[in-house]
Design a protein around this motif. Sequence first.
Motif, PDB file in Angstrom:
ATOM      1  N   LEU A  40       0.813  -1.216   0.000  1.00  0.00           N
ATOM      2  CA  LEU A  40       0.000   0.000   0.000  1.00  0.00           C
ATOM      3  C   LEU A  40       0.850   1.273   0.000  1.00  0.00           C
ATOM      4  O   LEU A  40       0.596   2.207  -0.763  1.00  0.00           O
ATOM      5  N   SER A  41       1.854   1.326   0.843  1.00  0.00           N
ATOM      6  CA  SER A  41       2.634   2.554   0.985  1.00  0.00           C
ATOM      7  C   SER A  41       3.510   2.840  -0.232  1.00  0.00           C
ATOM      8  O   SER A  41       3.930   3.978  -0.445  1.00  0.00           O
ATOM      9  N   GLN A  42       3.785   1.815  -1.050  1.00  0.00           N
ATOM     10  CA  GLN A  42       4.646   2.012  -2.226  1.00  0.00           C
ATOM     11  C   GLN A  42       3.853   2.148  -3.526  1.00  0.00           C
ATOM     12  O   GLN A  42       4.422   2.474  -4.568  1.00  0.00           O
ATOM     13  N   SER A  43       2.540   1.886  -3.482  1.00  0.00           N
ATOM     14  CA  SER A  43       1.757   1.819  -4.714  1.00  0.00           C
ATOM     15  C   SER A  43       1.255   3.192  -5.151  1.00  0.00           C
ATOM     16  O   SER A  43       0.828   4.008  -4.322  1.00  0.00           O
ATOM     17  N   LEU A  44       1.285   3.422  -6.457  1.00  0.00           N
ATOM     18  CA  LEU A  44       0.591   4.556  -7.038  1.00  0.00           C
ATOM     19  C   LEU A  44      -0.878   4.163  -7.223  1.00  0.00           C
ATOM     20  O   LEU A  44      -1.229   2.987  -7.212  1.00  0.00           O
ATOM     21  N   LYS A  45      -1.736   5.175  -7.411  1.00  0.00           N
ATOM     22  CA  LYS A  45      -3.177   4.889  -7.341  1.00  0.00           C
ATOM     23  C   LYS A  45      -3.669   3.947  -8.433  1.00  0.00           C
ATOM     24  O   LYS A  45      -4.692   3.286  -8.266  1.00  0.00           O
ATOM     25  N   ASP A  46      -2.961   3.883  -9.579  1.00  0.00           N
ATOM     26  CA  ASP A  46      -3.429   3.027 -10.660  1.00  0.00           C
ATOM     27  C   ASP A  46      -2.694   1.698 -10.725  1.00  0.00           C
ATOM     28  O   ASP A  46      -2.828   0.953 -11.701  1.00  0.00           O
ATOM     29  N   GLU A  47      -1.917   1.371  -9.680  1.00  0.00           N
ATOM     30  CA  GLU A  47      -1.155   0.124  -9.671  1.00  0.00           C
ATOM     31  C   GLU A  47      -1.836  -0.925  -8.799  1.00  0.00           C
ATOM     32  O   GLU A  47      -2.482  -0.593  -7.793  1.00  0.00           O
ATOM     33  N   PRO A  48      -1.721  -2.213  -9.149  1.00  0.00           N
ATOM     34  CA  PRO A  48      -2.358  -3.275  -8.357  1.00  0.00           C
ATOM     35  C   PRO A  48      -1.803  -3.342  -6.934  1.00  0.00           C
ATOM     36  O   PRO A  48      -0.610  -3.139  -6.713  1.00  0.00           O
ATOM     37  N   LEU A  49      -2.704  -3.609  -6.002  1.00  0.00           N
ATOM     38  CA  LEU A  49      -2.311  -3.768  -4.603  1.00  0.00           C
ATOM     39  C   LEU A  49      -1.965  -5.227  -4.309  1.00  0.00           C
ATOM     40  O   LEU A  49      -2.633  -6.141  -4.799  1.00  0.00           O
ATOM     41  N   ALA A  50      -0.953  -5.431  -3.494  1.00  0.00           N
ATOM     42  CA  ALA A  50      -0.630  -6.754  -2.963  1.00  0.00           C
ATOM     43  C   ALA A  50      -1.153  -6.839  -1.539  1.00  0.00           C
ATOM     44  O   ALA A  50      -0.891  -5.958  -0.711  1.00  0.00           O
ATOM     45  N   LEU A  51      -1.924  -7.882  -1.246  1.00  0.00           N
ATOM     46  CA  LEU A  51      -2.484  -8.100   0.089  1.00  0.00           C
ATOM     47  C   LEU A  51      -2.238  -9.548   0.466  1.00  0.00           C
ATOM     48  O   LEU A  51      -2.862 -10.441  -0.109  1.00  0.00           O
ATOM     49  N   CYS A  52      -1.364  -9.788   1.412  1.00  0.00           N
ATOM     50  CA  CYS A  52      -0.992 -11.145   1.805  1.00  0.00           C
ATOM     51  C   CYS A  52      -1.474 -11.410   3.226  1.00  0.00           C
ATOM     52  O   CYS A  52      -1.131 -10.682   4.154  1.00  0.00           O
ATOM     53  N   GLY A  53      -2.280 -12.456   3.362  1.00  0.00           N
ATOM     54  CA  GLY A  53      -2.761 -12.825   4.688  1.00  0.00           C
ATOM     55  C   GLY A  53      -4.148 -12.311   5.029  1.00  0.00           C
ATOM     56  O   GLY A  53      -4.575 -12.406   6.183  1.00  0.00           O
ATOM     57  N   ALA A  54      -4.875 -11.774   4.044  1.00  0.00           N
ATOM     58  CA  ALA A  54      -6.260 -11.362   4.288  1.00  0.00           C
ATOM     59  C   ALA A  54      -7.125 -12.596   4.511  1.00  0.00           C
ATOM     60  O   ALA A  54      -6.895 -13.652   3.911  1.00  0.00           O
ATOM     61  N   ILE A  55      -8.123 -12.473   5.387  1.00  0.00           N
ATOM     62  CA  ILE A  55      -9.035 -13.574   5.705  1.00  0.00           C
ATOM     63  C   ILE A  55     -10.377 -13.299   5.039  1.00  0.00           C
ATOM     64  O   ILE A  55     -10.883 -12.176   5.059  1.00  0.00           O
TER      65      ILE A  55
END
Length: 274
Positions: free
Chosen positions: A237-252
């Motif tokens: 999240l902190s490295q992403s620009l608004k149009d770039e895909p987010l990485a989310l690891c460990g979401a339930i």
Amino acid sequence: MQAQEKTTAQGQLVIIGGAEDKEGDCQILREFARQSGGSNARIVIMTVATGLPGEVGEQYTRIFDRMGAEDVRVVDTSRREDGDDPRALEILREATGVFFTGGDQRRITDNLKGTEIDRLLHDRYMKEGLVIGGTSAGAAMMPDMMIAEGEPQTNPRLEVAEMEEGMAFLPGVVVDQHFAERGRLGRLLSAVVQQPVVLGFGIDENTAIVVSQDAFTVVGQGSITVVDVSKLAHSNLSQSLKDEPLALCGAILHILPDGYRFDLKKREPIWEEG
């Protein structure tokens, strides 16, 4: 004689994913009427979200009249000044259930947030057991921060969900509606990770959650998708620009159909063994 301690009786929320059955057995609307007092229910239909208040108000009036509610009235606050209208406030003071129709959730916040109607509804919900329901836009406005708009996306990205202040009947979560039908998982994930919250609820059409105290029960034909990001192992999240895909690891992820319950404090589903 000592004065008796004042007690509070928090009400319930009936949050509907939109397109609820209005012609058949009307399971969800019946549940709202039942929670509002059944044959003793005094229901107020809030048409602020829709551009067709007369038509939509009449439709829901017919439904609740058919179910045998004691009294059904429509309050339309199409202008900001209507939020302080003495006649509307008088009607809402007598209500046992208040139902927000679909439309545009921004109409609800623009015309009601911070008004006398807003303050009355929150006070009666927290202290007098008022039942508040909402479908589609009336569901989206329930949290303190709502999804104001955004395109359905498979991939979560920051630009997918535009967040604005909601009505804060159910603070600390994010709610999205028409969920499975419009492919909104990416939008919900994008909204949750942008907020200081860990829970997101995606509510399918003709499906609702009935929130009572610290838990909710699922009612209806579809499912509730619960996203819990409290234990994320990694995010970009902190490295992403608004149009770039987010990485989310460990979401339930929890998928809960009709009859299942969820503990909001423990963030755990509740089910019967056997």
